[in-house]
Design an enzyme around this catalytic site. Structure first.
Site, PDB file in Angstrom:
ATOM      1  N   LYS A   1       0.938  -1.182   0.091  1.00 56.20           N
ATOM      2  CA  LYS A   1       0.077   0.015   0.137  1.00 56.20           C
ATOM      3  C   LYS A   1       0.709   1.413  -0.122  1.00 56.20           C
ATOM      4  O   LYS A   1       2.040   1.199   0.257  1.00 56.20           O
ATOM      5  CB  LYS A   1      -0.704   0.118   1.309  1.00 56.20           C
ATOM      6  CG  LYS A   1      -2.091  -1.248   0.970  1.00 56.20           C
ATOM      7  CD  LYS A   1      -2.888  -0.946   2.359  1.00 56.20           C
ATOM      8  CE  LYS A   1      -3.937  -2.084   2.277  1.00 56.20           C
ATOM      9  NZ  LYS A   1      -5.163  -1.990   3.302  1.00 56.20           N
TER      10      LYS A   1
ATOM     11  N   ARG B   1       2.454  -6.247   9.131  1.00 56.38           N
ATOM     12  CA  ARG B   1       1.695  -5.003   9.626  1.00 56.38           C
ATOM     13  C   ARG B   1       2.051  -4.807  11.212  1.00 56.38           C
ATOM     14  O   ARG B   1       1.985  -3.536  11.402  1.00 56.38           O
ATOM     15  CB  ARG B   1       0.123  -5.464   9.807  1.00 56.38           C
ATOM     16  CG  ARG B   1      -0.414  -5.419   8.305  1.00 56.38           C
ATOM     17  CD  ARG B   1      -1.856  -6.348   8.140  1.00 56.38           C
ATOM     18  NE  ARG B   1      -2.427  -5.881   6.992  1.00 56.38           N
ATOM     19  CZ  ARG B   1      -3.607  -6.635   6.755  1.00 56.38           C
ATOM     20  NH1 ARG B   1      -4.036  -7.670   7.378  1.00 56.38           N
ATOM     21  NH2 ARG B   1      -4.286  -6.495   5.645  1.00 56.38           N
TER      22      ARG B   1
ATOM     23  N   PHE C   1     -15.849   3.448   6.373  1.00 55.85           N
ATOM     24  CA  PHE C   1     -14.500   3.734   5.920  1.00 55.85           C
ATOM     25  C   PHE C   1     -14.171   3.893   4.424  1.00 55.85           C
ATOM     26  O   PHE C   1     -12.946   3.990   4.124  1.00 55.85           O
ATOM     27  CB  PHE C   1     -13.402   2.995   6.789  1.00 55.85           C
ATOM     28  CG  PHE C   1     -13.664   1.273   6.381  1.00 55.85           C
ATOM     29  CD1 PHE C   1     -13.048   1.050   5.252  1.00 55.85           C
ATOM     30  CD2 PHE C   1     -14.188   0.683   7.505  1.00 55.85           C
ATOM     31  CE1 PHE C   1     -13.272  -0.614   5.179  1.00 55.85           C
ATOM     32  CE2 PHE C   1     -14.283  -0.878   7.154  1.00 55.85           C
ATOM     33  CZ  PHE C   1     -13.923  -1.187   5.917  1.00 55.85           C
TER      34      PHE C   1
ATOM     35  N   ASN D   1      -2.205   0.155   6.758  1.00 50.64           N
ATOM     36  CA  ASN D   1      -1.723  -1.162   7.324  1.00 50.64           C
ATOM     37  C   ASN D   1      -0.630  -1.671   6.336  1.00 50.64           C
ATOM     38  O   ASN D   1      -0.382  -2.914   6.455  1.00 50.64           O
ATOM     39  CB  ASN D   1      -2.558  -2.091   7.833  1.00 50.64           C
ATOM     40  CG  ASN D   1      -3.651  -2.448   6.696  1.00 50.64           C
ATOM     41  OD1 ASN D   1      -3.504  -2.084   5.544  1.00 50.64           O
ATOM     42  ND2 ASN D   1      -4.663  -3.257   7.117  1.00 50.64           N
TER      43      ASN D   1
ATOM     44  N   ARG E   1      -1.996 -14.517   4.779  1.00 49.56           N
ATOM     45  CA  ARG E   1      -2.550 -13.769   5.952  1.00 49.56           C
ATOM     46  C   ARG E   1      -1.794 -13.977   7.267  1.00 49.56           C
ATOM     47  O   ARG E   1      -1.806 -12.958   8.229  1.00 49.56           O
ATOM     48  CB  ARG E   1      -4.091 -14.481   6.026  1.00 49.56           C
ATOM     49  CG  ARG E   1      -4.779 -13.873   4.790  1.00 49.56           C
ATOM     50  CD  ARG E   1      -6.253 -14.257   4.809  1.00 49.56           C
ATOM     51  NE  ARG E   1      -6.967 -13.556   5.724  1.00 49.56           N
ATOM     52  CZ  ARG E   1      -7.451 -12.406   5.641  1.00 49.56           C
ATOM     53  NH1 ARG E   1      -7.328 -11.629   4.474  1.00 49.56           N
ATOM     54  NH2 ARG E   1      -8.384 -11.916   6.501  1.00 49.56           N
TER      55      ARG E   1
ATOM     56  N   HIS F   1      -2.236  -5.383   1.413  1.00 48.68           N
ATOM     57  CA  HIS F   1      -3.679  -6.155   1.564  1.00 48.68           C
ATOM     58  C   HIS F   1      -3.325  -7.496   1.005  1.00 48.68           C
ATOM     59  O   HIS F   1      -2.577  -7.867   0.260  1.00 48.68           O
ATOM     60  CB  HIS F   1      -4.668  -5.501   0.446  1.00 48.68           C
ATOM     61  CG  HIS F   1      -5.516  -6.041  -0.138  1.00 48.68           C
ATOM     62  ND1 HIS F   1      -6.790  -6.352   0.655  1.00 48.68           N
ATOM     63  CD2 HIS F   1      -5.684  -6.991  -1.092  1.00 48.68           C
ATOM     64  CE1 HIS F   1      -7.384  -7.198   0.135  1.00 48.68           C
ATOM     65  NE2 HIS F   1      -6.863  -7.612  -1.011  1.00 48.68           N
TER      66      HIS F   1
ATOM     67  N   THR G   1      -5.528  -7.316  10.635  1.00 54.09           N
ATOM     68  CA  THR G   1      -5.897  -6.041   9.877  1.00 54.09           C
ATOM     69  C   THR G   1      -5.437  -4.712  10.623  1.00 54.09           C
ATOM     70  O   THR G   1      -4.731  -3.746   9.992  1.00 54.09           O
ATOM     71  CB  THR G   1      -7.322  -6.025   9.356  1.00 54.09           C
ATOM     72  OG1 THR G   1      -8.070  -7.080   8.749  1.00 54.09           O
ATOM     73  CG2 THR G   1      -7.761  -4.606   8.641  1.00 54.09           C
TER      74      THR G   1
END
Ligand code: CMP
Length: 140
Positions: free
Chosen positions: A11, A104, A59, A114, A87, A117, A93
């Site tokens: 991100k 993260r 959000f 964070n 994951r 994704h 998250t």
């Protein structure tokens, strides 16, 4: 052994801090292969399309604006149980709840910023991979 593919996005908060290589090392150290990768600057339309499943969430518009606030790196990761493996590597998250040693926890700034994704199911992985990549761009 179940070889899967999953969609990953590094991100804007992470590309801004020049963390692409460090994050990619986490994937590779944990047995995932980066079989496709491109750095793009998402349009608002693209972000809204990608996150359409969240369109009713409070959000949503902040998230879409954030995802357009700088470059992202979209990538396809391949490996044993890639969806769940990624994951685990990413962590929860919200970085505040993420386990030690996860991406993260180590790099995330907030629940929105964070750093990464990752697809949450094999079905969504197929859809999300198709959103950014054509079949010929996946080089396993
Ligand atoms: P991601 O895995 O990209 O999927 C949706 C994103 O929405 C999520 O990571 C978070 O970065 C972001 N987000 C922002 N606020 C929230 C929230 N309150 N709950 C869940 N996700 C949120």
């Amino acid at each position: 052994m179940t070889i899967q593919r999953t969609l990953s996005i590094i991100k804007p908060d992470a590309t801004r801090r020049n963390l692409t290589g460090k994050i990619n090392a986490r994937f590779e150290e944990n047995g995932l292969r980066i079989i496709a990768q491109k750095r793009i600057h998402m349009s608002l339309k693209q972000a809204e399309g990608f996150y359409a499943v969240h369109s009713e969430r409070a959000f949503f518009s902040d998230l879409c604006e954030f995802m357009c606030s700088g470059p992202v790196v979209v990538q396809v990761l391949e490996g044993d149980n890639a969806v769940a493996t990624n994951r685990t590597i990413m962590g929860a998250t919200n970085p505040a709840n993420a386990d030690e040693g996860t991406i993260r926890k180590d790099f995330g700034e907030s629940i929105e910023a964070n750093s990464v994704h990752g697809s949450d199911s094999t079905e969504n992985a197929a859809t999300e991979i198709g959103f950014f990549f054509s079949q010929t761009e996946l080089v396993g």
